[in-house]
Design an enzyme around this catalytic site. Structure first.
Site, PDB file in Angstrom:
ATOM      1  N   ASP A  73      59.640 -31.354  73.243  1.00 56.49           N
ATOM      2  CA  ASP A  73      59.669 -30.644  74.521  1.00 56.49           C
ATOM      3  C   ASP A  73      59.090 -31.518  75.618  1.00 56.49           C
ATOM      4  O   ASP A  73      58.161 -32.285  75.384  1.00 56.49           O
ATOM      5  CB  ASP A  73      58.859 -29.344  74.433  1.00 56.49           C
ATOM      6  N   SER A  74      59.652 -31.416  76.816  1.00 58.64           N
ATOM      7  CA  SER A  74      59.158 -32.105  77.998  1.00 58.64           C
ATOM      8  C   SER A  74      59.069 -33.611  77.737  1.00 58.64           C
ATOM      9  O   SER A  74      60.069 -34.237  77.388  1.00 58.64           O
ATOM     10  CB  SER A  74      57.812 -31.498  78.416  1.00 58.64           C
ATOM     11  N   SER A  75      57.880 -34.221  77.869  1.00 60.20           N
ATOM     12  CA  SER A  75      57.772 -35.645  77.556  1.00 60.20           C
ATOM     13  C   SER A  75      58.075 -35.908  76.086  1.00 60.20           C
ATOM     14  O   SER A  75      58.607 -36.973  75.721  1.00 60.20           O
ATOM     15  CB  SER A  75      56.376 -36.171  77.911  1.00 60.20           C
TER      16      SER A  75
ATOM     17  N   GLY B 221      60.339 -34.314  74.531  1.00 61.90           N
ATOM     18  CA  GLY B 221      61.790 -34.324  74.511  1.00 61.90           C
ATOM     19  C   GLY B 221      62.329 -35.687  74.901  1.00 61.90           C
ATOM     20  O   GLY B 221      63.302 -36.182  74.325  1.00 61.90           O
TER      21      GLY B 221
ATOM     22  N   HIS C 278      59.836 -24.056  82.758  1.00 60.46           N
ATOM     23  CA  HIS C 278      59.767 -25.260  81.932  1.00 60.46           C
ATOM     24  C   HIS C 278      59.141 -24.945  80.573  1.00 60.46           C
ATOM     25  O   HIS C 278      58.079 -24.352  80.492  1.00 60.46           O
ATOM     26  CB  HIS C 278      58.919 -26.303  82.678  1.00 60.46           C
TER      27      HIS C 278
END
Length: 340
Positions: free
Chosen positions: A180-182, A184, A305
């Site tokens: 997820d996010s970074s 990801g 997010h």
């Protein structure tokens, strides 16, 4: 990101609000609470005090308030990697999330946190549910964080974790890389590097709100027209610079867009409809589609997010994680199992 503007004719397989659960009252309340509470805190808190150490403490404390999925058991992980041509053998740590009756295979999950904070512990609300619903062990390495350890530290740790799974006899066709996010961004970078190198490709990749453009070149402009309830462009850009550590943004492990000529595994990408990363995520999905990569892009309207982290609160988050688990189970099945 400007090089992507001419790719509007390329479209991944996508699902929008018409095929997914609508946001609902809980999601609207959560987004508004983040918009009026969390964002002003990030935007106006003195930057000299908004340190990685402070952020790590805040997220670690918050994680203590959320009970992870009881269907998955947490087990500490520690192993020595064999290293590679560019890295020496090294010890990697983290944790396993194990369901009661795990199937054959594993998920390599790389947590988010701007490459600067969070840990396997902070993400158990996601990894525990993923293990339980997918029915597979989930390995969450404790990769090194910036600014103390800039690129390629986290990238090397993630690659070592993937190599370790292969060395343990887990077939690449039974491994799904997720994040997820970074995390990801890191998951996609590992999958791309595996396909670029001599390593076998994983069975699939699952990305929750992946951070695609670490330079954050257009994030502030987008945020001015559509204010993100959760992400502060200033802090995001700071985290990106700390992680890149002066390296070229287009380099391997940093840019996700240099994947021409690669045969990549199927991707499932989920994003929230109100997040400022939406455009860059959609553009990344278009790049994948252009190179012939099977990619399902799910846009969950009204969600923030990494809304999957609120799966104990939001029905849509539970449904999204169920979709991810279904994708994982399908990805790791052999052709014989798929037809039975």
């Amino acid at each position: 990101m400007n090089a992507l503007q001419n790719q509007a004719a390329v479209r991944p397989q996508s699902r929008s609000a018409a095929g997914l659960r609508p946001p609902g009252r809980q999601a609207r309340i959560l987004a508004e609470m983040m918009r009026v509470g969390w964002r002003p805190l990030l935007d106006h808190f003195p930057s000299r005090l908004m340190t990685p150490a402070m952020m790590r403490t805040a997220f670690a404390t918050g994680a203590l308030l959320v009970r992870p999925d009881p269907r998955a058991r947490v087990q500490r992980f520690r192993a020595t990697t064999r290293g590679s041509r560019s890295t020496a053998p090294r010890t990697i740590t983290g944790e396993w999330l194990r369901p009661r009756d795990p199937g054959e295979g594993a998920v390599l999950y790389l947590h988010g946190g701007g490459y600067s904070f969070c840990s396997p512990r902070t993400h158990r609300v996601i990894t525990g549910r993923l293990a339980a619903t997918a029915g597979l062990r989930v390995l969450v390495p404790r990769y090194r964080l910036a600014p103390e350890h800039p690129y390629p530290a986290a990238f090397d740790d993630a690659m070592d974790s993937y190599r370790w799974l292969l060395d343990q006899g887990v077939p690449a066709g039974r491994i799904v890389i997720a994040g997820d996010s970074s995390g990801g961004h890191l998951a996609a970078a590992v999958a791309i590097e595996a396909c670029r190198s001599s390593l076998p490709a994983p069975a699939g990749v699952v990305l929750f709100s992946p951070w695609v453009d670490l330079s954050c070149e257009h994030l502030a402009e987008i945020d001015r027209s559509r204010r993100d309830p959760f992400i502060s462009p200033v802090i995001a850009q700071r985290c990106g610079l700390q992680y890149a550590g002066g390296h070229d943004w287009s380099g391997p492990g940093l840019s996700l867009l240099n994947c021409d000529g690669l045969t990549l595994p199927p991707f499932l990408i989920q994003l929230g409809g109100v997040e400022a990363l939406r455009e860059e995520i959609e553009q990344f999905a278009e790049v994948l589609a252009k190179v012939g990569t099977p990619c399902e892009l799910q846009v969950w309207e009204g969600q923030i997010h990494v809304f999957q982290a609120f799966n104990r609160l939001l029905p849509a988050a539970r449904e999204a994680m169920d979709n991810a688990a279904r994708f994982i189970r399908t990805s790791v099945k052999t052709p014989q199992e798929t037809t039975t």
